[in-house]
Design an enzyme around this catalytic site. Structure first.
Site, mmCIF file in Angstrom:
data_model
loop_
_atom_site.group_PDB
_atom_site.id
_atom_site.type_symbol
_atom_site.label_atom_id
_atom_site.label_comp_id
_atom_site.label_asym_id
_atom_site.label_seq_id
_atom_site.Cartn_x
_atom_site.Cartn_y
_atom_site.Cartn_z
ATOM 1 C CG HIS A 60 19.739 -9.781 46.684
ATOM 2 N ND1 HIS A 60 20.511 -10.922 46.695
ATOM 3 C CD2 HIS A 60 19.432 -9.562 45.377
ATOM 4 C CE1 HIS A 60 20.680 -11.353 45.465
ATOM 5 N NE2 HIS A 60 20.029 -10.560 44.640
ATOM 6 C CG HIS A 62 17.088 -9.535 42.693
ATOM 7 N ND1 HIS A 62 18.341 -9.090 42.325
ATOM 8 C CD2 HIS A 62 16.223 -8.511 42.417
ATOM 9 C CE1 HIS A 62 18.240 -7.855 41.851
ATOM 10 N NE2 HIS A 62 16.972 -7.483 41.902
ATOM 11 C CG ASP A 64 18.166 -15.039 41.601
ATOM 12 O OD1 ASP A 64 17.631 -13.963 41.919
ATOM 13 O OD2 ASP A 64 19.386 -15.151 41.341
ATOM 14 C CG HIS A 65 19.378 -14.610 45.715
ATOM 15 N ND1 HIS A 65 20.669 -14.971 46.005
ATOM 16 C CD2 HIS A 65 19.397 -14.144 44.440
ATOM 17 C CE1 HIS A 65 21.446 -14.724 44.961
ATOM 18 N NE2 HIS A 65 20.695 -14.221 43.997
ATOM 19 C CG HIS A 138 22.594 -6.842 43.342
ATOM 20 N ND1 HIS A 138 23.155 -7.188 42.130
ATOM 21 C CD2 HIS A 138 21.509 -7.669 43.470
ATOM 22 C CE1 HIS A 138 22.447 -8.158 41.588
ATOM 23 N NE2 HIS A 138 21.441 -8.468 42.367
ATOM 24 C CG ASP A 206 22.932 -11.868 42.995
ATOM 25 O OD1 ASP A 206 23.569 -12.912 43.243
ATOM 26 O OD2 ASP A 206 21.826 -11.864 42.444
ATOM 27 C CG HIS A 262 24.496 -15.974 41.231
ATOM 28 N ND1 HIS A 262 24.372 -15.112 40.164
ATOM 29 C CD2 HIS A 262 23.336 -15.826 41.932
ATOM 30 C CE1 HIS A 262 23.207 -14.460 40.230
ATOM 31 N NE2 HIS A 262 22.558 -14.891 41.294
HETATM 32 ZN ZN LIG Z 1 20.891 -13.745 41.919
HETATM 33 ZN ZN LIG Z 2 20.202 -10.242 42.501
#
Ligand SMILES: [Zn+2]
Ligand SMILES: [Zn+2]
Length: 295
Positions: A60, A62, A64-65, A138, A206, A262
C-alpha cells in the site's frame, strides 16, 4: 529461496530498524516487497545488487512502505538496468508512482510497467512459482501477498539406475511428469520420480485482524505478519495487529513458521512480544533488520 528482511519497523525508522521492505531471491527473480525509505542502503549492506530486482510488490502507499521507490528507480537508471521493472500494487498505483517521479528531476532511464491488482487474484506464474494477492483491512487499499512454489519432481536414481539410466537427457522428460521408454523398456514416471512439494510464503503487512486472512495464508510454510502492537495495547491497535493476533492467525491457518515484523518504535526490544506469541504459536521468530531466512 532466500528471504532478507531489509526493514522491520512500523511508521518511524529507529536506530535499529528501517521502514518496511523484504527481499525474496528465487533463481533469476528478485522480488522486493515494499521499499521504505533507506531500503537501498540496507541492500548495499547485505550485498544485494539493486539490478537483481525484477519485481516490486507494493502492499500500500503509506510512506513507510514506499518512500524508497523514487531513489531506487533513480539508482536503477544509473546502473544499466536491462530489465523492465515490474511493479505490482493496489488500485491507483500508476497514479502514485507517476506523481512520485514527478516530484524531482527524474531522468527516467529505466523501463517499468505498473499493474494494478484486483483484491483477490493470481497475478503471476512461471515454471517455479505463482503469486497471489488479497485485499486487507487497512485505512487505505492494502494487499497481502503469497508466493506458492510449484511442486517439483526429483529423479529417483535408485529406480532409474536399474535401467542403466543415471545421466541422460531423457531424465528431463521424467522431471516434466512424462513416462519414458529407454532401450525398449517403459519407465513409469510415478516410480521414477519423487514429488517435492512446493513451499508457500505469505506476507501480511498493515491490516486489522480479519477472518479471511486465515484462508489466504492456509498452510503457509512461512507466514510474515504485521505485529505493530503488543497485546496489552489491543485497544489502540486501529488498523494494525498485535503479536497475539498474528500468533492466532498462524495457529488457525496451520502455518509452519511465523515471523513477526512491522514493530512500533515504542518497543526498544520485542522480546516480550515474542515470548507471549510463542505461548500461542511455538514456531515464532521476531524479525530483525538484515535477518536472512532460507526456505
Ligand atoms: Zn506500515
Ligand atoms: Zn499502513
Amino acid at each position: 529461496m532466500k528471504i532478507t528482511f531489509l526493514g522491520t519497523s512500523a511508521m518511524l525508522p529507529t536506530k535499529e530498524r528501517n521502514p518496511s521492505s523484504i527481499f525474496i531471491e528465487y533463481g533469476k527473480e528478485g522480488i522486493l516487497i515494499d521499499c521504505g525509505e533507506g531500503t537501498q542502503r540496507q541492500m548495499r549492506i547485505k550485498g544485494i545488487k539493486p539490478t537483481k530486482i525484477s519485481k516490486l510488490l507494493i502492499t500500500h502507499f503509506h510512506g513507510d512502505h514506499v518512500l524508497g521507490i523514487p531513489g531506487l528507480m533513480q539508482s536503477l537508471g544509473a546502473s544499466e538496468y536491462q530489465k523492465t521493472l515490474e511493479i505490482y500494487g493496489p488500485e491507483k498505483s500508476s497514479t502514485y508512482i507517476k506523481s512520485m517521479l514527478k516530484g524531482f528531476a527524474f531522468k527516467g532511464k529505466i523501463k517499468y510497467k505498473v499493474q494494478e491488482l484486483k483484491n483477490s487474484s493470481k497475478f503471476f506464474s512461471n515454471d517455479d512459482f505463482i503469486l497471489y494477492c488479497k485485499g486487507l483491512k487497512h485505512d487505505i487499499p492494502c494487499l497481502a501477498y503469497s508466493l506458492i512454489e510449484k511442486d517439483k519432481l526429483k529423479i529417483n536414481i535408485d529406480y532409474t539406475k536399474k535401467f542403466g539410466l543415471t545421466k541422460h537427457p531423457l531424465l528431463g522428460k521424467l522431471q516434466k511428469g512424462k513416462s519414458i521408454t529407454y532401450q525398449g523398456k517403459k519407465i513409469d514416471v510415478k516410480k521414477a520420480t519423487i514429488k517435492k512439494p512446493g513451499k508457500k510464503i505469505s506476507i501480511i503487512l498493515d491490516t486489522s485482524p480479519d477472518k479471511s486472512i486465515e484462508k489466504f495464508v492456509l498452510n503457509s510454510d512461512l507466514l510474515i505478519c504485521d505485529s505493530t502492537w503488543s497485546s496489552d495495547t489491543i485497544n489502540r491497535r486501529g488498523s494494525h495487529m498485535t503479536n497475539l493476533d498474528a500468533a492466532n492467525i498462524a495457529k488457525k491457518s496451520k502455518s509452519k513458521k511465523l515471523i513477526l515484523t512491522h514493530f512500533s518504535q515504542r518497543y526498544k526490544t520485542v522480546n516480550e512480544l515474542l515470548k507471549e506469541s510463542k505461548k500461542v504459536f511455538k514456531e515464532t521468530l521476531a524479525a530483525e533488520d538484515l535477518m536472512e531466512i532460507n526456505v
